[in-house]
Structure formats: C-alpha cells, structure tokens
Enzyme design. Structure first.
Site, mmCIF file in Angstrom:
data_model
loop_
_atom_site.group_PDB
_atom_site.id
_atom_site.type_symbol
_atom_site.label_atom_id
_atom_site.label_comp_id
_atom_site.label_asym_id
_atom_site.label_seq_id
_atom_site.Cartn_x
_atom_site.Cartn_y
_atom_site.Cartn_z
ATOM 1 N N ARG A 17 0.513 -1.156 -0.351
ATOM 2 C CA ARG A 17 -0.156 -0.030 0.096
ATOM 3 C C ARG A 17 0.885 1.146 -0.332
ATOM 4 O O ARG A 17 0.984 2.782 -0.183
ATOM 5 C CB ARG A 17 -1.013 -0.057 1.333
ATOM 6 C CG ARG A 17 -2.258 -1.234 0.870
ATOM 7 C CD ARG A 17 -3.142 -0.532 2.418
ATOM 8 N NE ARG A 17 -2.280 -1.667 2.978
ATOM 9 C CZ ARG A 17 -2.948 -2.377 4.562
ATOM 10 N NH1 ARG A 17 -4.363 -1.589 4.654
ATOM 11 N NH2 ARG A 17 -1.868 -2.926 5.566
ATOM 12 N N GLN A 77 10.300 -14.076 7.980
ATOM 13 C CA GLN A 77 9.138 -15.245 7.951
ATOM 14 C C GLN A 77 8.230 -15.127 6.737
ATOM 15 O O GLN A 77 8.537 -14.107 5.547
ATOM 16 C CB GLN A 77 7.481 -13.503 7.937
ATOM 17 C CG GLN A 77 6.670 -14.386 8.579
ATOM 18 C CD GLN A 77 5.454 -13.201 8.657
ATOM 19 O OE1 GLN A 77 6.267 -11.803 8.613
ATOM 20 N NE2 GLN A 77 3.492 -12.758 8.484
ATOM 21 N N GLY A 82 -0.848 -14.134 9.483
ATOM 22 C CA GLY A 82 -1.548 -13.799 10.279
ATOM 23 C C GLY A 82 -0.729 -13.032 11.154
ATOM 24 O O GLY A 82 0.042 -13.673 11.688
ATOM 25 N N GLY A 143 -9.427 -3.385 15.938
ATOM 26 C CA GLY A 143 -10.864 -4.750 17.219
ATOM 27 C C GLY A 143 -10.096 -3.887 17.790
ATOM 28 O O GLY A 143 -9.931 -3.148 18.407
ATOM 29 N N LYS A 336 29.787 24.568 4.308
ATOM 30 C CA LYS A 336 30.617 23.333 4.052
ATOM 31 C C LYS A 336 32.050 22.968 4.822
ATOM 32 O O LYS A 336 33.126 22.928 4.110
ATOM 33 C CB LYS A 336 30.401 22.488 2.981
ATOM 34 C CG LYS A 336 30.059 21.118 2.829
ATOM 35 C CD LYS A 336 31.924 20.379 2.459
ATOM 36 C CE LYS A 336 32.156 20.462 1.302
ATOM 37 N NZ LYS A 336 33.707 20.094 1.123
ATOM 38 N N ASN A 362 36.520 39.223 8.958
ATOM 39 C CA ASN A 362 35.341 39.270 8.118
ATOM 40 C C ASN A 362 35.077 39.389 6.489
ATOM 41 O O ASN A 362 36.136 39.363 6.189
ATOM 42 C CB ASN A 362 35.339 41.072 7.804
ATOM 43 C CG ASN A 362 33.563 41.850 7.119
ATOM 44 O OD1 ASN A 362 32.877 41.738 8.188
ATOM 45 N ND2 ASN A 362 34.246 41.629 6.139
ATOM 46 N N ALA A 365 31.033 40.523 1.042
ATOM 47 C CA ALA A 365 30.209 40.006 -0.170
ATOM 48 C C ALA A 365 30.364 39.206 -1.118
ATOM 49 O O ALA A 365 31.056 39.483 -2.245
ATOM 50 C CB ALA A 365 29.307 40.597 -0.729
#
Length: 453
Positions: A17, A77, A82, A143, A336, A362, A365
């Site tokens: 699903r 399994q 069940g 249930g 990084k 510093n 930019a």
C-alpha cells in the site's frame, strides 16, 4: 527493571500500500527509519533483547533497527498467515525464556517508552496478557476491545464483529505484552477459524481467560499508537512527530516564532534561549547552543552553532560547519566543513568550504573559497582579524595570515603573510567615450534587425 524482556517486533511488511520498492519500516520519520524510532522506544523500556521478524530488505531493516544498545536478532517470515503466525516466526528467541515478552510493530514509530514500561509493570503485578488500547471517535478498521463485568474478555477483529461490537470506540493498537513463562503455550493455541482464515494474535486474550489467566489493559493516546500503511499516513505521522518534538523544545526554553513551519530531525539539539525564526529546516546532526539565533529560511545539517551565533536568513550550513561564539553566517551564504571563529562574520553571498576562518575576521560579499580542483578537495586557512574583500576568490590550498587584507576582486593563489595586503587583479583601464560608442553600435544593430523583419 530487574525482569528480563524480549521485544518481538513485526517488521515484514511488503510496502504494497506504500507503493514502494523499499520495506515499509525503512521509510523515514524526522530523517530516521520508522523501525529505528520503534527500537529507541524499546531500548527506553529497559528491554535487553529484540527479535525482528523481517521480510524484504531484511539486512537493511536489521541495520536500521540496531539502536539503543538492544541485542537484535532477525527472523525471516516466509508466509503471511496473520499476526499470531508472524510472532511465532521468532519462536527460537521466545523459547529461550524471558520474564516479559513485548509484541510491537515496526511501523508504529511514535510509541513511547513509558507506554511499554506501563505494560511491563502490569505483567510484574501478575497479568498474563496486557493489551495496549486506545479510544477513538472513528474505530473503522481496528479490532474492538470487548468488556464484560469491568474486565476485558476479547478483542474482536472488525470483519468478525457484530454491528453492536463495531460501535465500540475502545480499540486494539496491536501492541501487547505477554508473560514470558506462558507465551509459547498461549501462542500455540491460536487457531485460524475466522473470516480470513488467519492466526490472529488478538485471540490470545480469550485463550488466556479460558485458562484462568488475568488480562489487563494499558491505554495510550491514539496518535502514539498510529501505524503507517501509505504515504498519506506517513506524512500524518511526520506531522505528529514534529508537533510533539517542537512542543518539547519550546517547553525546555527554545523560542519559535512560527513553530509549525520549523522542521526538526530526530537528533536535533537546541539549547535554552535559542530563537528559531519561521521556515527553518534541520537535517540530522545539528546542535544549536543556547542564545543562538537562526533566522528564517535557513537549512542546516551536520552543523554546530555556538552560543550567540547568528545564521541566515536564507543560509545553508552543510555537514562539518562549526560556528564559534558570537559569529555570523548571513543571507545566501553556504558553509561546508568550515569552522567560523569567535566573532567572525560571513555576511552575505559567500561560500566557505573546507576552511578555517579565524576569530573576528570579516569575509566580504561574494567571496568564495575554491576548495575543489576537479579531483581533490583542499583547505583554506584564514587567520584571526583578517579582512577578505568582496568578490575575492581564495584558491586552495592557501593560507591568509593574521590581520592580512585581501583587496576586493582578488584571486589569491599564494599564501598571504600576516598583516600583508594582497591584490590579485588586473589594473583598471578607463577608455573615455568608449561606452557611448558601444551603445550606439548595439542600437544600430538592433534597428537593422528590426527593419529586416
């Protein structure tokens, strides 16, 4: 607890699903596989051993579930007959002898250790079976817990329930605890005489009562025991986990301006008096110390942000980023594997990779560390109190000394000594009237093309 305990975790779902090529329990909540969340809760309930009942991706599921110091063993399994049949896939582990047996599911990632401990306490008090239940306004598909004389007498699966039983809003979560001394005897009595011909684990309640055993119930919040069958439910679980963790952090002293827009990882650590602005995403491995400020629209993973540091807005910190006390990484910056020293500033439009920026330096930019030569990564070291002018490129490996000054627009390929000025750019040349001539020529070309059309 002094009692020994085995947790049997059913994790063999096929993801049918989920419509996925990956085992359902490997799908992540808060950046971590669901099975890992379950196993963390198991570890917190002082469980020493776990049996994972697996199907597809068995090796990956076992690896993801190896958390919290619990001894994990896997059991395959091979048939789907069940839940009772699935639990018995771990027969070899169960028969070794434990005081308590917990039955859980790999796709119930919000289960809390406290709930599992409460179930174990009921066993300690003499219960043979402890069912973990919940109350809901919409019991469809679950249930039902059926009570007579104030005691739980049965769990009825919806397909086998009467109309009256289906109106019951007290439901079975599927999680259960069993007295380890009686577990195999009770499990082996489960039959498959039901509408689906399956061995329902839930039948163990009636079996235990028929043998004179005591059955108890522990209630949990509906949200805590919610399972996952499809991508929509996965998203709902993620939402619930995030809400719970945000609340915990805010109660501990973290401020969030718009908490619903902040997304945390399973291991995110944020200290007291830190401020998190809207639309911040934390990937794995982030530690934010007290008093730090994370401005809006920042993405952070694998990073440490020291006290009083500021990040963003619109900043990205990648693994290995380490910001010193009172430092700043501003808007549209990326770091990084870079250490930003105490009080240093990387204000805007800058990339710092594989680098050390000294205290109080510093970075202007548009400055970048050129750390990759196409094959290998190289380091850049910037000393304390240095000034890196705007639009400069530092081509690694390279070092800039303490107090050095890099002129704007420079390309630096050699080490710069302390307190030196480095310029690595062509000399400016001015051509009078040349701009007007270029503009006139361009306009003439444009007019010519237009006329040809």
């Amino acid at each position: 607890m002094s009692r020994s305990c085995l947790a049997v975790i059913l994790a063999a779902g096929d993801s049918t699903r989920m419509k996925s090529s990956m085992s359902k329990v490997l799908h992540p909540i808060a950046g971590r596989p669901m099975i890992a969340h379950v196993m963390e809760a198991v570890a917190g309930a002082e469980v020493g051993s776990a049996a994972l009942v697996v199907g597809r991706d068995a090796e990956a599921v076992a690896k993801a579930g190896a958390v919290g110091g619990v001894d994990v063993e896997t059991f395959l399994q091979t048939e789907r007959l069940g839940t009772g049949h699935a639990v018995l896939a771990a027969r070899e582990a169960i028969q070794r002898g434990y005081d308590d047996i917990l039955i859980g599911y790999g796709d119930v990632p919000l289960i809390a250790s406290a709930t599992l401990i409460a179930a174990r306490e009921k066993l300690k008090e003499g219960a043979d079976i402890v069912v973990i239940g919940f109350h809901t306004n919409d019991p469809t598909g679950y249930g039902r817990l059926l009570v007579a004389g104030g005691e739980l007498v049965a769990i009825r699966e919806e397909k086998d329930a009467s109309d009256e039983e289906r109106r019951v809003g007290w439901c079975n979560s599927g999680l259960m605890a069993i007295d380890g001394r009686k577990a195999l005897a009770l499990l082996d009595k489960i039959g498959n005489g039901n509408a689906r011909g399956e061995y329902y684990l839930t039948d163990i309640v009636e079996i235990a009562r028929a043998d004179g055993g005591k059955v108890a119930v522990v209630d949990a919040p509906e949200r805590e025991v919610a399972g996952c069958n499809n991508r929509a439910e996965l998203a709902a679980l993620e939402k619930s986990w995030q809400e719970r963790r945000r609340h915990e952090l805010m109660i501990s002293g973290v401020s969030m301006v718009a908490p619903e827009t902040v997304f945390l990882s399973y291991d995110t650590e944020i200290g007291q008096d830190a401020l998190i602005e809207p639309n911040v995403v934390f990937g794995p491995g982030v530690r934010v110390d007290g008093g730090a400020i994370i401005h809006a629209f920042s993405h952070i993973e694998g990073a440490h942000i020291s006290a009083g540091a500021m990040v963003g807005p619109f900043a990205r910190l990648r693994p290995g980023a380490d910001l010193g006390v009172g430092s700043k990484v501003g808007n549209f910056c990326e770091v990084k594997n870079g250490r930003i020293g105490e009080g240093a500033k990387v204000n805007h439009l800058t990339y710092i990779g594989d680098a050390v920026v000294g205290a109080r330096s510093n970075i202007g930019a548009g400055a970048i560390t050129c750390n990759y030569d196409g094959v290998n990564k190289h380091d850049t070291n910037i000393g304390e109190d240095a000034f890196i002018g705007s639009n400069s490129s530092l081509v690694a490996p390279v070092s800039v000394g303490r107090g050095a000054y890099i002129a704007s627009g420079s390309v630096i390929t050699e080490d710069v000594p302390a307190d030196a000025l480095a310029l690595g750019r062509a000399r400016q040349v001015v051509k009078p009237e040349r701009a007007r001539l270029i503009r006139e020529r361009a306009l003439a070309m444009k007019a010519s093309r237009k006329a040809q059309k």
